[in-house]
Design an enzyme around this catalytic site. Sequence first.
Site, mmCIF file in Angstrom:
data_model
loop_
_atom_site.group_PDB
_atom_site.id
_atom_site.type_symbol
_atom_site.label_atom_id
_atom_site.label_comp_id
_atom_site.label_asym_id
_atom_site.label_seq_id
_atom_site.Cartn_x
_atom_site.Cartn_y
_atom_site.Cartn_z
ATOM 1 N N LYS A 149 0.904 -1.235 -0.016
ATOM 2 C CA LYS A 149 -0.033 0.045 -0.002
ATOM 3 C C LYS A 149 0.886 1.289 -0.032
ATOM 4 O O LYS A 149 1.275 1.824 1.037
ATOM 5 C CB LYS A 149 -0.991 -0.044 0.880
ATOM 6 C CG LYS A 149 -2.210 0.879 0.982
ATOM 7 C CD LYS A 149 -3.286 0.446 2.005
ATOM 8 C CE LYS A 149 -4.605 1.400 1.630
ATOM 9 N NZ LYS A 149 -5.096 1.593 0.709
HETATM 10 N N1 PDD Z 1 -8.371 1.566 0.490
HETATM 11 N N2 PDD Z 1 -7.978 -2.084 -2.711
HETATM 12 C C1 PDD Z 1 -7.171 -0.906 -2.734
HETATM 13 C C2 PDD Z 1 -6.713 -0.586 -3.992
HETATM 14 C C3 PDD Z 1 -7.462 -0.061 -1.684
HETATM 15 O O1 PDD Z 1 -6.667 0.904 -1.738
HETATM 16 C C4 PDD Z 1 -8.073 -0.686 -0.584
HETATM 17 C C5 PDD Z 1 -8.137 0.362 0.668
HETATM 18 C C6 PDD Z 1 -8.581 -1.861 -0.587
HETATM 19 C C7 PDD Z 1 -9.533 -2.292 0.570
HETATM 20 O O2 PDD Z 1 -8.645 -2.479 1.582
HETATM 21 P P1 PDD Z 1 -8.814 -2.559 3.182
HETATM 22 O O3 PDD Z 1 -10.334 -3.389 3.294
HETATM 23 O O4 PDD Z 1 -7.948 -2.949 4.175
HETATM 24 O O5 PDD Z 1 -9.541 -1.155 3.471
HETATM 25 C C8 PDD Z 1 -8.570 -2.640 -1.662
HETATM 26 C C9 PDD Z 1 -8.221 2.586 1.505
HETATM 27 C C10 PDD Z 1 -9.481 2.703 2.228
HETATM 28 C C11 PDD Z 1 -8.181 4.056 0.833
HETATM 29 O O6 PDD Z 1 -7.115 4.100 0.119
HETATM 30 O O7 PDD Z 1 -8.790 4.866 1.019
#
Ligand code: PDD
Length: 290
Positions: A149
Site C-alpha cells: 500500500k
Molecule cells: N483503500 N484495494 C485498494 C486498491 C485499496 O486502496 C483498498 C483500501 C482496498 C481495501 O482494503 P481494506 O479493506 O484494508 O481497506 C482494496 C483505503 C480505504 C484507501 O486508500 O482509502
Amino acid sequence: MNVKVNFNGTLVEDARLSVFDHGFLFGDSVYEVVSTHRGRPCFLPEHLRRLRQSAEGIHLDLPFEDSWLKNELGRTLEAGGFPESYIRIVVTRGEGEIDIDPSSCGRPNVLIYVTAPKGYPLEYYEKGINVAMVSVKRNWRESLNPGIKTGNYLNNVLAKMEANRMGAQDAMMLNVSGCLTECTTSNLFWVREGSVFTPSLSCGILAGITRDAVIKLAGENGFPMEEGEWPAEILDKAQEVFLTGTIKKIMPVTRLDGKPVGDGRTGPVTRRLMRLYDDLLNRFYGSEPS
Ligand code: PDD
C-alpha cells in the site's frame, strides 16, 4: 477542512511537508486508512502489520514502535474529538535531493491525519452503485505490487477519472493478463448460486483487511467461498456483486457499465454479509459509544 494532523509526534495546526520530501516528489511513501466504530479504531493491529509489510516492501525502515504510533494516534483522535473518525497514517521516505535515488533521504516523515469521515450516501448501500470496467490496467505485480500500500496511487487515480467520465461511481480494473483484480480503493466480490467469489492475491490486489474479514464471515456462515483468477466475462453470470474496504465496508454493486447485475437490486447474500459485518464491528468495538 477540519483535520487534525500529527506530524512526527507533534500536533500541528498548519502542517507543512517539505517540497523535497520524496513522498511528494516520487510518491515514495506508504500509508494506511483506518476507520473507527463507536469512536474506536477498527482492526488497528492488522493495519499496523500491513503498514510494516508495505514499508518492508519498499525497503523503508519505520522510525517508530507500534506502541508509539498507537499512543500518537490516541492523542490525535482525542484532539479531533469527532464522534467517528477517518484516520490516515502516512510514512514518507523523507527529505532528500531532487533525485530518484532515495539514499540522500534523511528520516522518514510520519503523519497521522484525523478528520470526520465523509462516508457515502445511504442510497449507495440501499440501491447499490454503478461500476465501470475501465481501460486502465491494475499495476502488474512485478512492476509496482498492488499488495504494497504505497502512496503511489496514480494508477487508481487514472482509473477513477475514467470511471467519472463514464458516469460510474467506481472503476473495476483488470490486470495485464485480462483477469479481474479490484476497484480503486476496494476489493471485489461476486455471488453465483449462493457461492461467493473473489480474485486471489495472485491477481495483483491489495490484501484488504475488510476482504479478509468477509472471507472469514462467509466461511463461518456457510457460504462456499472461492478465490481464483477469472476474466471479466465471469461477471456476466454473477447474480450479485459487492465491494469491500475500510471506509465502504460492504457496498453493493447493482450495475456494471450501466447494465443491471442480476435483477438490478442488492441481493440477499450481499445483504446478509452487510449485516454480519455490522454485527462483527458491534461485537468487537462495542455497540454503545465508548
Ligand atoms: N483503500 N484495494 C485498494 C486498491 C485499496 O486502496 C483498498 C483500501 C482496498 C481495501 O482494503 P481494506 O479493506 O484494508 O481497506 C482494496 C483505503 C480505504 C484507501 O486508500 O482509502
